[in-house]
Enzyme design. Structure first.
Site, PDB file in Angstrom:
ATOM      1  N   GLN A  68       0.952  -0.972   0.179  1.00  0.00           N
ATOM      2  CA  GLN A  68       0.048  -0.129   0.064  1.00  0.00           C
ATOM      3  C   GLN A  68       0.690   1.019  -0.404  1.00  0.00           C
ATOM      4  OE1 GLN A  68      -2.175   0.319   3.762  1.00  0.00           O
ATOM      5  NE2 GLN A  68      -3.728   2.014   2.799  1.00  0.00           N
ATOM      6  N   GLY A  69       0.655   2.462  -0.982  1.00  0.00           N
ATOM      7  CA  GLY A  69       1.326   3.218  -1.229  1.00  0.00           C
ATOM      8  C   GLY A  69       0.033   4.436  -0.635  1.00  0.00           C
ATOM      9  N   SER A  75       0.863   6.456   2.543  1.00  0.00           N
ATOM     10  CA  SER A  75       1.964   7.561   3.400  1.00  0.00           C
ATOM     11  C   SER A  75       2.917   8.231   2.754  1.00  0.00           C
ATOM     12  CB  SER A  75       1.945   6.323   4.858  1.00  0.00           C
ATOM     13  OG  SER A  75       0.869   6.332   5.080  1.00  0.00           O
ATOM     14  N   GLU A  95     -13.836  -4.171   5.284  1.00  0.00           N
ATOM     15  CA  GLU A  95     -13.969  -5.548   6.520  1.00  0.00           C
ATOM     16  C   GLU A  95     -13.678  -5.371   7.277  1.00  0.00           C
ATOM     17  OE1 GLU A  95     -15.222  -8.816   5.535  1.00  0.00           O
ATOM     18  OE2 GLU A  95     -13.981  -9.858   7.211  1.00  0.00           O
ATOM     19  N   SER A 110      -3.496   6.555  12.950  1.00  0.00           N
ATOM     20  CA  SER A 110      -3.161   5.914  14.933  1.00  0.00           C
ATOM     21  C   SER A 110      -4.943   6.571  16.175  1.00  0.00           C
ATOM     22  CB  SER A 110      -2.251   7.230  15.462  1.00  0.00           C
ATOM     23  OG  SER A 110      -3.363   8.928  15.130  1.00  0.00           O
ATOM     24  N   GLU A 141      -5.124   8.728  18.282  1.00  0.00           N
ATOM     25  CA  GLU A 141      -5.905  10.134  18.456  1.00  0.00           C
ATOM     26  C   GLU A 141      -6.745  10.285  17.180  1.00  0.00           C
ATOM     27  OE1 GLU A 141      -2.764   9.512  18.246  1.00  0.00           O
ATOM     28  OE2 GLU A 141      -2.572   9.460  20.673  1.00  0.00           O
TER      29      GLU A 141
HETATM   30  C1  LIG Z   1       4.740  -0.612  11.428  1.00  0.00           C
HETATM   31  C2  LIG Z   1       3.963   0.271  10.154  1.00  0.00           C
HETATM   32  C3  LIG Z   1       3.697   0.443   9.235  1.00  0.00           C
HETATM   33  C4  LIG Z   1       2.812   0.603   8.362  1.00  0.00           C
HETATM   34  N1  LIG Z   1       2.673   0.270   7.118  1.00  0.00           N
HETATM   35  C5  LIG Z   1       1.984   1.414   6.166  1.00  0.00           C
HETATM   36  C6  LIG Z   1       1.647   1.146   4.305  1.00  0.00           C
HETATM   37  O1  LIG Z   1       1.987  -0.209   3.967  1.00  0.00           O
HETATM   38  N2  LIG Z   1       1.404   1.725   3.770  1.00  0.00           N
HETATM   39  C7  LIG Z   1       1.380   2.840   3.609  1.00  0.00           C
HETATM   40  O2  LIG Z   1       0.731   4.064   3.365  1.00  0.00           O
HETATM   41  N3  LIG Z   1       1.770   3.798   4.898  1.00  0.00           N
HETATM   42  C8  LIG Z   1       1.371   2.909   6.045  1.00  0.00           C
HETATM   43  N4  LIG Z   1       1.826   3.179   7.634  1.00  0.00           N
HETATM   44  C9  LIG Z   1       1.424   4.823   7.698  1.00  0.00           C
HETATM   45  C10 LIG Z   1       0.240   5.115   8.592  1.00  0.00           C
HETATM   46  O3  LIG Z   1      -0.882   4.467   8.004  1.00  0.00           O
HETATM   47  C11 LIG Z   1       1.063   6.416   9.276  1.00  0.00           C
HETATM   48  O4  LIG Z   1       2.554   6.309  10.148  1.00  0.00           O
HETATM   49  C12 LIG Z   1      -0.183   7.118  10.308  1.00  0.00           C
HETATM   50  O5  LIG Z   1      -0.892   7.101   9.192  1.00  0.00           O
HETATM   51  C13 LIG Z   1       0.641   8.547  10.947  1.00  0.00           C
HETATM   52  O6  LIG Z   1       1.077   9.174  10.243  1.00  0.00           O
HETATM   53  P1  LIG Z   1       2.350   9.674  10.604  1.00  0.00           P
HETATM   54  O7  LIG Z   1       3.637   8.515  10.957  1.00  0.00           O
HETATM   55  O8  LIG Z   1       2.299  10.895   9.212  1.00  0.00           O
HETATM   56  O9  LIG Z   1       2.331  10.457  11.497  1.00  0.00           O
HETATM   57  P2  LIG Z   1       1.367  12.194  11.748  1.00  0.00           P
HETATM   58  O10 LIG Z   1       0.570  12.218  10.951  1.00  0.00           O
HETATM   59  O11 LIG Z   1       2.686  13.124  11.426  1.00  0.00           O
HETATM   60  O12 LIG Z   1       1.463  12.329  12.998  1.00  0.00           O
HETATM   61  C14 LIG Z   1       2.096  12.727  14.040  1.00  0.00           C
HETATM   62  C15 LIG Z   1       1.789  12.971  15.703  1.00  0.00           C
HETATM   63  O13 LIG Z   1       0.111  13.164  15.901  1.00  0.00           O
HETATM   64  C16 LIG Z   1      -1.275  13.292  15.895  1.00  0.00           C
HETATM   65  N5  LIG Z   1      -2.213  13.898  15.069  1.00  0.00           N
HETATM   66  C17 LIG Z   1      -1.865  14.071  14.073  1.00  0.00           C
HETATM   67  N6  LIG Z   1      -2.655  14.781  13.278  1.00  0.00           N
HETATM   68  C18 LIG Z   1      -3.688  15.202  14.434  1.00  0.00           C
HETATM   69  C19 LIG Z   1      -5.233  15.690  14.931  1.00  0.00           C
HETATM   70  N7  LIG Z   1      -6.018  15.476  14.268  1.00  0.00           N
HETATM   71  N8  LIG Z   1      -6.143  14.981  16.059  1.00  0.00           N
HETATM   72  C20 LIG Z   1      -4.968  14.856  16.595  1.00  0.00           C
HETATM   73  N9  LIG Z   1      -3.815  13.897  17.234  1.00  0.00           N
HETATM   74  C21 LIG Z   1      -3.054  13.630  15.560  1.00  0.00           C
HETATM   75  C22 LIG Z   1      -1.123  10.905  15.123  1.00  0.00           C
HETATM   76  O14 LIG Z   1      -1.888  10.510  16.138  1.00  0.00           O
HETATM   77  C23 LIG Z   1       0.261  11.563  15.757  1.00  0.00           C
HETATM   78  O15 LIG Z   1       0.229  10.852  17.488  1.00  0.00           O
HETATM   79  C24 LIG Z   1       2.339   2.044   8.616  1.00  0.00           C
HETATM   80  C25 LIG Z   1       2.848   2.866  10.207  1.00  0.00           C
HETATM   81  C26 LIG Z   1       3.438   1.746  10.914  1.00  0.00           C
HETATM   82  C27 LIG Z   1       3.545   2.977  12.194  1.00  0.00           C
END
Ligand SMILES: Cc1cc2nc3c(=O)[nH]c(=O)nc-3n(C[C@H](O)[C@H](O)[C@H](O)COP(=O)(O)OP(=O)(O)OC[C@H]3O[C@@H](n4cnc5c(N)ncnc54)[C@H](O)[C@@H]3O)c2cc1C
Length: 405
Positions: free
Chosen positions: A126-127, A129, A244, A390, A392
């Site tokens: 899945q691409g 993030s 799902e 996440s 949050e």
């Molecule tokens: C092990 C792992 C596997 C993953 N696999 C995939 C994958 O296969 N494909 C893919 O596309 N992505 C993948 N992800 C990415 C994942 O979906 C993102 O890490 C996630 O959506 C959070 O985005 P971010 O890391 O940019 O953090 P950010 O969005 O920058 O968030 C940082 C912090 O701020 C908080 N925050 C952000 N916005 C808000 C808000 N509006 N209100 C309150 N709190 C907030 C978040 O909860 C978090 O604690 C994976 C992540 C992990 C850790």
């Protein structure tokens, strides 16, 4: 509302249990029981066993290999697999891109990809993030420029789970800059063997390689690999993420781990007595079991509601609630396992170590296999609070579901 399974559902559960007992390869279930990572081959092997049985994609339409099971039967099937334990299906393939292609793909895309997804002949990643676009996914910057009968892709993805195994990626890329940032995004199927793709590993804190960075440098994607309409990929992304969710709480996984903790606590001694006799430990285990039972009942309540009023798929708020609580409980089980392992969980796994505290008179010790996996497993499952939205973000959705807005 009846939260007991019917006699027909209990018969179905027995059938699933018998199948798992006779069909899950021993080496694979042993790895899962001891929290070892599965190889790509393990996951493919199991999916192909399921496909041969006709149970690879129960939630798909029958013409593409579905089973016509009710949502309760699908729930039973997944929970029994988790509890056995058997490998989970590759959700990027069978739960995400498969259902999306069924709903929005062209006939050619369906014919080309669906049978290979069911049999896991192709591995999908899945691409979505990117650095700077996770919770705020629509901020993504990877661009796809239309050039004749192809798109030219440039940019970067991050946290791409198992991209190093992948044959294909489903990918969001910007094809236009609209008024709203959600418009102008397109949904593309990218062959991971294309020229211009670099996959770079990210090693997580437990020392594993599961996630990656993926770079695109003038990657050519045939225009026929666009899903749905150009610039309307956000609709596809929303559809895909809502699919799902009957087992989002992963109750079966936590059940299996609690069962394992009980077995180990009966044989592991601390201060001259089995850990299961330790009052504090027992209380924590019992409290966790009560929480898990409550979660299971909540999950069944939602499923029973679906059966009664014919809704399909949990609402956003329901799915968020189940995901948050399911993650908390699963993480608590890994914490308890770590506590059970105690000093045996130290990184000198397998080495002889000198006990420094009251060790029941054993002196030198070698960590048992399960204990050497307790710390990596604990660290590994922290991810549940981040991926797929996440905690949050889930709480925001839950709050909107309760209070509106
Ligand atoms: C092990 C792992 C596997 C993953 N696999 C995939 C994958 O296969 N494909 C893919 O596309 N992505 C993948 N992800 C990415 C994942 O979906 C993102 O890490 C996630 O959506 C959070 O985005 P971010 O890391 O940019 O953090 P950010 O969005 O920058 O968030 C940082 C912090 O701020 C908080 N925050 C952000 N916005 C808000 C808000 N509006 N209100 C309150 N709190 C907030 C978040 O909860 C978090 O604690 C994976 C992540 C992990 C850790």
């Amino acid at each position: 509302m009846n939260l007991q399974f019917t006699s027909r559902e209990l018969l179905f559960r027995d059938e699933v249990r018998d199948f798992l007992l006779s069909s899950v390869p021993r080496d694979i279930s042993r790895k899962l029981r001891n929290d070892h990572r599965l190889s790509k081959d393990d996951i493919v092997r199991w999916q192909q066993i399921l496909n041969a049985k006709g149970w690879a994609v129960p939630h798909w339409p029958v013409e593409w290999g579905g089973t016509r099971w009710t949502s309760v039967e699908r729930y039973i099937f997944r929970e029994e697999m988790q509890a056995f334990p058997a490998p989970p299906p590759l959700d990027f393939a069978v739960d995400m891109i498969g259902p999306l292609l069924i709903a929005r793909g062209s006939d050619e895309q369906k014919r080309r990809f669906l049978p290979r997804i069911a049999n896991l002949d192709d591995w999908w990643c899945q691409g979505f993030s990117e650095p700077g676009a996770g919770s705020d996914l629509a901020a993504l910057k990877t661009s796809a420029r239309r050039d004749g009968n192809k798109y030219v892709l440039n940019g970067q993805k991050i946290w791409t789970t198992m991209a190093h195994y992948a044959d294909w990626m489903f990918c969001l890329a910007r094809t236009a800059h609209g008024e709203k940032k959600q418009s102008g995004i397109s949904f593309l199927l990218v062959n991971m063997k294309s020229a211009g793709i670099t996959v770079r590993p990210i090693i997580t804190m437990e020392g594993d390689h599961e996630v990656n960075e993926v770079f695109f440098d003038d990657v050519q994607v045939p225009a026929e690999n666009l899903v749905g309409e150009q610039d309307r990929g956000w609709d596809c992304a929303k559809f895909l993420l809502s699919n799902e969710r009957t087992t989002i709480a992963r109750v079966g996984v936590s059940k299996a781990r609690i069962r394992r903790i009980k077995e180990l606590a009966a044989s592991e001694h601390r201060r001259g007595q089995p850990m299961i006799e330790d009052r504090r430990f027992r209380e924590r285990l019992a409290a966790l079991e009560v929480e898990l039972k409550a979660l299971e009942m909540t999950q069944l309540r939602f499923l029973a509601g679906e059966e009664i009023d014919g809704r399909t798929g949990a609402s956003d708020a329901t799915a968020s609630l189940l995901k948050i609580k399911g993650a908390e409980i699963q993480q608590a089980t890994t914490e308890l396992l770590l506590e059970l392992a105690g000093p045996f969980a130290t990184p000198f796994a397998g080495d002889e170590q000198q006990m420094t505290d009251d060790d029941g008179g054993r002196g030198l010790f070698v960590s048992p296999e399960w204990a050497t996996r307790a710390a990596p497993t604990y660290f590994h499952w922290r991810k549940m609070s981040i991926y797929g939205g996440s905690d949050e973000i889930q709480r925001n959705i839950l709050a909107r579901g309760i209070f509106g807005g």
